[in-house]
Design a protein around this motif. Structure first.
Motif, PDB file in Angstrom:
ATOM      1  N   TRP A  36       4.065 115.843 -51.358  1.00 14.08           N
ATOM      2  CA  TRP A  36       5.343 115.240 -51.723  1.00 14.08           C
ATOM      3  C   TRP A  36       6.334 115.227 -50.555  1.00 14.08           C
ATOM      4  O   TRP A  36       7.505 114.914 -50.742  1.00 14.08           O
ATOM      5  N   LEU A  37       5.891 115.600 -49.389  1.00 15.49           N
ATOM      6  CA  LEU A  37       6.758 115.629 -48.219  1.00 15.49           C
ATOM      7  C   LEU A  37       6.521 114.397 -47.353  1.00 15.49           C
ATOM      8  O   LEU A  37       5.387 113.909 -47.255  1.00 15.49           O
ATOM      9  N   TYR A  38       7.554 113.948 -46.716  1.00 15.45           N
ATOM     10  CA  TYR A  38       7.441 112.830 -45.782  1.00 15.45           C
ATOM     11  C   TYR A  38       6.581 113.277 -44.609  1.00 15.45           C
ATOM     12  O   TYR A  38       6.883 114.277 -43.958  1.00 15.45           O
ATOM     13  N   GLU A  39       5.485 112.565 -44.393  1.00 17.18           N
ATOM     14  CA  GLU A  39       4.500 112.898 -43.371  1.00 17.18           C
ATOM     15  C   GLU A  39       3.999 114.343 -43.493  1.00 17.18           C
ATOM     16  O   GLU A  39       3.568 114.956 -42.530  1.00 17.18           O
ATOM     17  N   GLY A  40       4.069 114.868 -44.704  1.00 15.19           N
ATOM     18  CA  GLY A  40       3.584 116.224 -44.968  1.00 15.19           C
ATOM     19  C   GLY A  40       4.457 117.323 -44.403  1.00 15.19           C
ATOM     20  O   GLY A  40       4.125 118.501 -44.520  1.00 15.19           O
ATOM     21  N   LEU A  41       5.596 116.960 -43.800  1.00 10.03           N
ATOM     22  CA  LEU A  41       6.416 117.961 -43.105  1.00 10.03           C
ATOM     23  C   LEU A  41       7.892 117.993 -43.493  1.00 10.03           C
ATOM     24  O   LEU A  41       8.526 119.030 -43.369  1.00 10.03           O
ATOM     25  N   ILE A  42       8.423 116.881 -43.957  1.00  7.20           N
ATOM     26  CA  ILE A  42       9.873 116.819 -44.179  1.00  7.20           C
ATOM     27  C   ILE A  42      10.161 116.613 -45.660  1.00  7.20           C
ATOM     28  O   ILE A  42       9.691 115.645 -46.275  1.00  7.20           O
ATOM     29  N   LEU A  43      10.951 117.521 -46.213  1.00  8.02           N
ATOM     30  CA  LEU A  43      11.335 117.406 -47.608  1.00  8.02           C
ATOM     31  C   LEU A  43      12.584 116.534 -47.690  1.00  8.02           C
ATOM     32  O   LEU A  43      13.640 116.908 -47.187  1.00  8.02           O
ATOM     33  N   THR A  71       1.001 122.699 -45.124  1.00  6.70           N
ATOM     34  CA  THR A  71       1.386 122.276 -43.775  1.00  6.70           C
ATOM     35  C   THR A  71       2.375 123.296 -43.213  1.00  6.70           C
ATOM     36  O   THR A  71       2.748 124.248 -43.898  1.00  6.70           O
ATOM     37  N   GLU A  72       2.810 123.066 -41.992  1.00  4.87           N
ATOM     38  CA  GLU A  72       3.759 123.979 -41.332  1.00  4.87           C
ATOM     39  C   GLU A  72       5.208 123.672 -41.686  1.00  4.87           C
ATOM     40  O   GLU A  72       6.124 124.138 -41.013  1.00  4.87           O
TER      41      GLU A  72
END
Length: 169
Positions: A36-43, A71-72
């Motif tokens: 559910w994160l933008y590019e797996g990194l940004i909420l 992810t990180e």
């Protein structure tokens, strides 16, 4: 006349605790929020809230759920809390972490609800082998629970135990 065979183990005051017998049924599920994160990194809060709102939470009925992010990404605490407001209506238990932490949390609750007086002044064996994922922490918590009441605490099987504790007389 043949001598009667006496089952001394059955007549023994030994009590065996098999944590596997206490293992609660129910599917264990890892819920990865990185999807559910933008590019797996940004909420992105608006998108994240929309995903939470539109997700079918019914599929987690009676599940034990571990919330995680694979992810990180740095996830704000409120994100897990928001998901929990939906999951709590369906899931049996929700934790933030992996499956091992989930099992540890499940057994922490089970062991805290054990009546230690059932083991008062008795030799207790904590059964060692298990086909289910019993965390070692659960066995440690069980020993802590039994120390004030049990006469002795052993680990393993009735035929080959490792002594752990014996109360002084």
């Amino acid at each position: 006349m043949a001598e009667e065979i006496i089952n001394r183990v059955a007549k023994s005051p030994l009590v065996t605790i098999d944590l596997e017998e206490l293992y609660p049924e129910g599917q264990r599920t890892v819920f990865d929020i990185s999807n559910w994160l933008y590019e797996g990194l940004i909420l992105r809060e608006k998108d994240f809230r929309e995903n939470v709102l539109n997700h079918d939470w019914n599929v987690y009925q009676d599940h034990y759920v571990a919330l995680t992010c694979k992810t990180e990404a740095i996830i704000p605490s409120w994100a897990y809390l928001l998901i929990t407001t939906k999951l709590a209506n369906f899931a049996t238990k929700v934790v933030v972490g992996n499956l091992e932490l989930l099992e540890t949390s499940i057994f922490q609750e089970i062991i805290s609800n054990l009546n230690e007086n059932e083991y008062k002044d008795k030799p207790v064996i904590i059964k060692g082998c298990s086909d289910k994922p019993i965390p070692e922490t659960a066995q440690v918590q069980l020993v802590e629970k039994l120390l004030p009441t049990a006469k002795t605490i052993l680990f393993g099987e009735a035929c080959s135990t490792v002594p752990l504790y014996k109360r002084k007389k």
